[in-house]
Design an enzyme around this catalytic site. Sequence first.
Site, PDB file in Angstrom:
ATOM      1  N   GLY A 200       0.797  -1.205   0.000  1.00 18.62           N
ATOM      2  CA  GLY A 200       0.000   0.000   0.000  1.00 18.62           C
ATOM      3  C   GLY A 200       0.836   1.265   0.000  1.00 18.62           C
ATOM      4  CG  HIS A 201      -1.183   4.917   0.777  1.00 19.92           C
ATOM      5  ND1 HIS A 201      -2.336   4.149   0.788  1.00 19.92           N
ATOM      6  CD2 HIS A 201      -1.239   5.674   1.890  1.00 19.92           C
ATOM      7  CE1 HIS A 201      -3.042   4.442   1.857  1.00 19.92           C
ATOM      8  NE2 HIS A 201      -2.402   5.361   2.559  1.00 19.92           N
ATOM      9  CG  ASN A 202       2.455   7.046   2.482  1.00 20.33           C
ATOM     10  OD1 ASN A 202       2.841   7.518   1.418  1.00 20.33           O
ATOM     11  ND2 ASN A 202       1.468   7.580   3.175  1.00 20.33           N
TER      12      ASN A 202
ATOM     13  CB  SER B  68       1.496   4.593   6.784  1.00 22.06           C
ATOM     14  OG  SER B  68       1.028   5.573   5.880  1.00 22.06           O
TER      15      SER B  68
END
Length: 366
Positions: A261-263, A281
């Site tokens: 996922g993002h980050n 994250s």
Amino acid sequence: MTVTIKELAQSLDARAWGETDLQVTGAGEPAQTQPADATGGQIALAMAPKYAEALSSGCIAILAEGMDPEAYGVRAAIFAPRPRLVMAGLTRAFDQGPDIEPGIHATAVIHPTATIGDGAAIAPFVVVGRDAVIGANARIASHVSIGRNARIGSDAVIHAGVRIGHDVIAGDRLFIQPGAVIGGDGFSFVTPEELGIEEIRRTLGARAAISAQHWTRIHSLGTVELGDDVEIGSNATIDRGTIRATRVGSGSKIDNLVMLGHNVVVGQDCLLCSQVGIAGSSTVGDRVVLAGKVGVSDNITIGDDVIAGGATKIFTRVPAGRVILGNPAVKMETQLEIQKAMRRLPRFAQQLSKLQETVTRLLEKG
């Protein structure tokens, strides 16, 4: 492609025996490998006695140290001090990779501002965007798209149908299997009022009045950064960061159908097996192994050298060096005790039922 037994042994840093001038034309299973002839033959992978028993007399083979080649009637052999490491070198020697003609195919669409390194081979219907940079000796198979301002290092091998988004940065020797998507938008949405999931996190399950919610996209302004020697499997997806980059460290290997996922930050030399999912994250340390179907919740940290067994669900921080298993994740030895106790539950239930019956009879008599 052919090499001699002697040349192959030298490239594998292994010991050769027998007719070392015989040619090796490929590799095969012991039961399927024919005896070598004047032009050579396939080398059989027989690194244990149970496999070597299937060898045909006159074969050439890779054996484990301590095995007797004469007992199996082989003409030549290479001895493997660490069999799987020798197998890695052997398969590398005979893997020709995707069939891509040198140069840039006439049907490829290359933006005039893009830079293509020396020796690169670009197959039909590849699209390379504005200001993208492709390193020297890259091999890019058909129907790959590389977005604007992406940076791909030297010696990349990118198989058919891969999608690399804008601004993605990758180091040298990137290896991507068919259908992977690097740099799609992260799955980030918000509502004007408090999200239901935010409320649940705050209250640990209790909900007030439920109202309609409308989702608003949070756009992904970050990118994806991949280190050197990163490998990514078929249909894996790595989302770009919201503001900062999603990162994968040098030497990490990502299997088919993995989702980052993002980050997310993944350290160096990690191994993420098929169907691993890491939510936004979260941070994964160096040399972490996540077996198949491991799930990692968002905004948590997994320390260096952690090993998670198959289907483990990780909801909280994991200290460095820990071996974990289960849902929710606990130390592996604890999970094994839990599993033993669960298998005993039917017996315990029967014993409890009998005990209740006995107590009831005693009370009735009393």
